[in-house]
Design a protein around this motif. Structure first.
Motif, PDB file in Angstrom:
ATOM      1  N   ARG A 108       0.807  -1.215   0.000  1.00  0.00           N
ATOM      2  CA  ARG A 108       0.000   0.000   0.000  1.00  0.00           C
ATOM      3  C   ARG A 108       0.848   1.276   0.000  1.00  0.00           C
ATOM      4  N   ALA A 109       2.161   1.126  -0.037  1.00  0.00           N
ATOM      5  CA  ALA A 109       3.040   2.295  -0.007  1.00  0.00           C
ATOM      6  C   ALA A 109       3.200   2.896  -1.398  1.00  0.00           C
ATOM      7  N   GLN A 110       3.596   4.161  -1.431  1.00  0.00           N
ATOM      8  CA  GLN A 110       3.924   4.821  -2.687  1.00  0.00           C
ATOM      9  C   GLN A 110       5.268   4.305  -3.195  1.00  0.00           C
ATOM     10  N   SER A 111       5.542   4.553  -4.458  1.00  0.00           N
ATOM     11  CA  SER A 111       6.751   4.016  -5.081  1.00  0.00           C
ATOM     12  C   SER A 111       8.033   4.516  -4.427  1.00  0.00           C
ATOM     13  N   ASP A 112       7.980   5.710  -3.813  1.00  0.00           N
ATOM     14  CA  ASP A 112       9.173   6.270  -3.180  1.00  0.00           C
ATOM     15  C   ASP A 112       9.188   6.028  -1.677  1.00  0.00           C
ATOM     16  N   GLU A 113       8.318   5.172  -1.176  1.00  0.00           N
ATOM     17  CA  GLU A 113       8.241   4.873   0.246  1.00  0.00           C
ATOM     18  C   GLU A 113       8.663   3.424   0.508  1.00  0.00           C
ATOM     19  N   MET A 114       9.007   3.149   1.766  1.00  0.00           N
ATOM     20  CA  MET A 114       9.297   1.771   2.149  1.00  0.00           C
ATOM     21  C   MET A 114       8.033   0.934   1.985  1.00  0.00           C
ATOM     22  N   PRO A 115       8.127  -0.260   1.433  1.00  0.00           N
ATOM     23  CA  PRO A 115       6.932  -1.095   1.250  1.00  0.00           C
ATOM     24  C   PRO A 115       6.125  -1.262   2.534  1.00  0.00           C
ATOM     25  N   ASP A 116       4.823  -1.313   2.373  1.00  0.00           N
ATOM     26  CA  ASP A 116       3.891  -1.478   3.487  1.00  0.00           C
ATOM     27  C   ASP A 116       2.938  -2.612   3.114  1.00  0.00           C
ATOM     28  N   TYR A 117       3.306  -3.835   3.529  1.00  0.00           N
ATOM     29  CA  TYR A 117       2.585  -5.014   3.062  1.00  0.00           C
ATOM     30  C   TYR A 117       1.375  -5.336   3.943  1.00  0.00           C
ATOM     31  N   HIS A 118       0.298  -5.722   3.259  1.00  0.00           N
ATOM     32  CA  HIS A 118      -0.925  -6.163   3.943  1.00  0.00           C
ATOM     33  C   HIS A 118      -1.413  -7.439   3.263  1.00  0.00           C
ATOM     34  N   LYS A 119      -2.154  -8.212   4.035  1.00  0.00           N
ATOM     35  CA  LYS A 119      -2.591  -9.521   3.572  1.00  0.00           C
ATOM     36  C   LYS A 119      -3.561  -9.403   2.405  1.00  0.00           C
ATOM     37  N   GLY A 120      -3.229 -10.109   1.311  1.00  0.00           N
ATOM     38  CA  GLY A 120      -4.109 -10.181   0.156  1.00  0.00           C
ATOM     39  C   GLY A 120      -4.825 -11.515   0.116  1.00  0.00           C
ATOM     40  N   GLU A 121      -5.058 -12.029  -1.076  1.00  0.00           N
ATOM     41  CA  GLU A 121      -5.808 -13.278  -1.210  1.00  0.00           C
ATOM     42  C   GLU A 121      -4.966 -14.476  -0.785  1.00  0.00           C
ATOM     43  N   LEU A 122      -5.648 -15.516  -0.326  1.00  0.00           N
ATOM     44  CA  LEU A 122      -4.986 -16.757   0.030  1.00  0.00           C
ATOM     45  C   LEU A 122      -4.453 -17.419  -1.235  1.00  0.00           C
ATOM     46  N   HIS A 123      -3.161 -17.708  -1.252  1.00  0.00           N
ATOM     47  CA  HIS A 123      -2.538 -18.307  -2.432  1.00  0.00           C
ATOM     48  C   HIS A 123      -2.331 -19.811  -2.257  1.00  0.00           C
ATOM     49  N   TRP A 124      -1.893 -20.200  -1.063  1.00  0.00           N
ATOM     50  CA  TRP A 124      -1.727 -21.612  -0.732  1.00  0.00           C
ATOM     51  C   TRP A 124      -2.234 -21.867   0.685  1.00  0.00           C
ATOM     52  N   ARG A 125      -2.812 -23.024   0.868  1.00  0.00           N
ATOM     53  CA  ARG A 125      -3.098 -23.516   2.211  1.00  0.00           C
ATOM     54  C   ARG A 125      -2.523 -24.925   2.294  1.00  0.00           C
ATOM     55  N   LEU A 126      -1.609 -25.118   3.239  1.00  0.00           N
ATOM     56  CA  LEU A 126      -0.930 -26.390   3.389  1.00  0.00           C
ATOM     57  C   LEU A 126      -1.316 -27.028   4.725  1.00  0.00           C
TER      58      LEU A 126
END
Length: 246
Positions: free
Chosen positions: A223-241
């Motif tokens: 959710r961060a801007q291109s010139d900012e440090m990344p700000d990660y948030h949970k998206g869709e479930l990709h794998w469930r093991l």
């Protein structure tokens, strides 16, 4: 007279020649943090609760002690204190105090953190191994060891093996992994745990949740801007093991 001098010389060398029980030499890992992490919940919170230091490497012959907290490394001068164990002197008049209690190395409580306990790794450290590597190998083996089956996502039904050395087998598009323990990767993922998955020279960050039997891996939305440090948030479930064996 020579025998007396030999005994005196040994005693003066950081606890002397009293055998393994009084010898702090070698690598020590924060096994309590590993045990807490394997019980489930947030990985980084478990490590911090029993850390923050994750590994010590003690070299009395060189009067040297180094530590890793999963992000930073510190190097200090190791000095023996009569009857009290050892003092490690760092820059800016910072000190840590170490002692042996049975088969454990203790780092004394301070104004910053509580007493920390360290044990010898079950697999002896390899000569010239990177500092922190023994802790990572023990954590990876305990935390993600065993067999996992893909219950949902690409490769459904397949078997996945996370190796202690950072290799992963059976997870489509992935051949190596690394868990985020502290530092910048932790700041980027907020309250979530993150894992780096890589194939050849290409890799990316994913967020995950794990209990003893299940591992869910989510897309990391920045959710961060291109010139900012990344700000990660949970998206869709990709794998469930699902863990099928330890």
């Amino acid at each position: 007279m020579r025998a007396f001098l030999a005994v005196f010389f040994c005693a003066s060398l950081l606890g002397g020649c009293a055998g393994k029980s009084s010898d702090p030499s070698g690598t020590w890992i924060n096994q309590a943090a590993i045990d807490a992490a394997t019980e489930g919940g947030n990985l980084r919170e478990a490590l911090l609760a029993y850390g923050p230091n994750l590994e010590w490497r003690i070299q009395p012959q060189r009067q040297l002690a180094t530590y890793s907290n999963g992000f930073e490394q510190g190097e200090g001068r190791l000095l023996g204190e009569a009857g009290k164990g050892w003092r490690v002197d760092f820059y800016a008049d910072h000190h840590e105090y170490l002692s042996l209690s049975g088969d454990q190395l203790l780092q004394a409580a301070s104004d910053t953190w509580p007493e920390q306990h360290f044990a010898r790794p079950a697999t002896p450290a390899v000569a010239n191994a990177p500092l922190g590597g023994s802790f990572e190998q023990a954590l990876y083996g305990a935390y993600l060891g065993g067999s996992w089956t893909i219950m949902q996502g690409l490769g459904e039904g397949g078997l996945v093996l996370f190796q202690p050395d950072g290799r992963v087998e059976g997870l489509p598009g992935t051949e190596r992994y690394a868990l985020c323990l502290a530092g910048d990767c932790a700041a980027m993922s907020g309250e979530s745990d993150s894992i780096w998955l890589q194939l050849a020279e290409q890799g990316q960050t994913w967020l995950f949740e794990r209990d003893d039997q299940h591992l869910s891996i989510f897309t990391a939305l920045n959710r961060a801007q291109s010139d900012e440090m990344p700000d990660y948030h949970k998206g869709e479930l990709h794998w469930r093991l699902e863990r099928t064996s330890h």
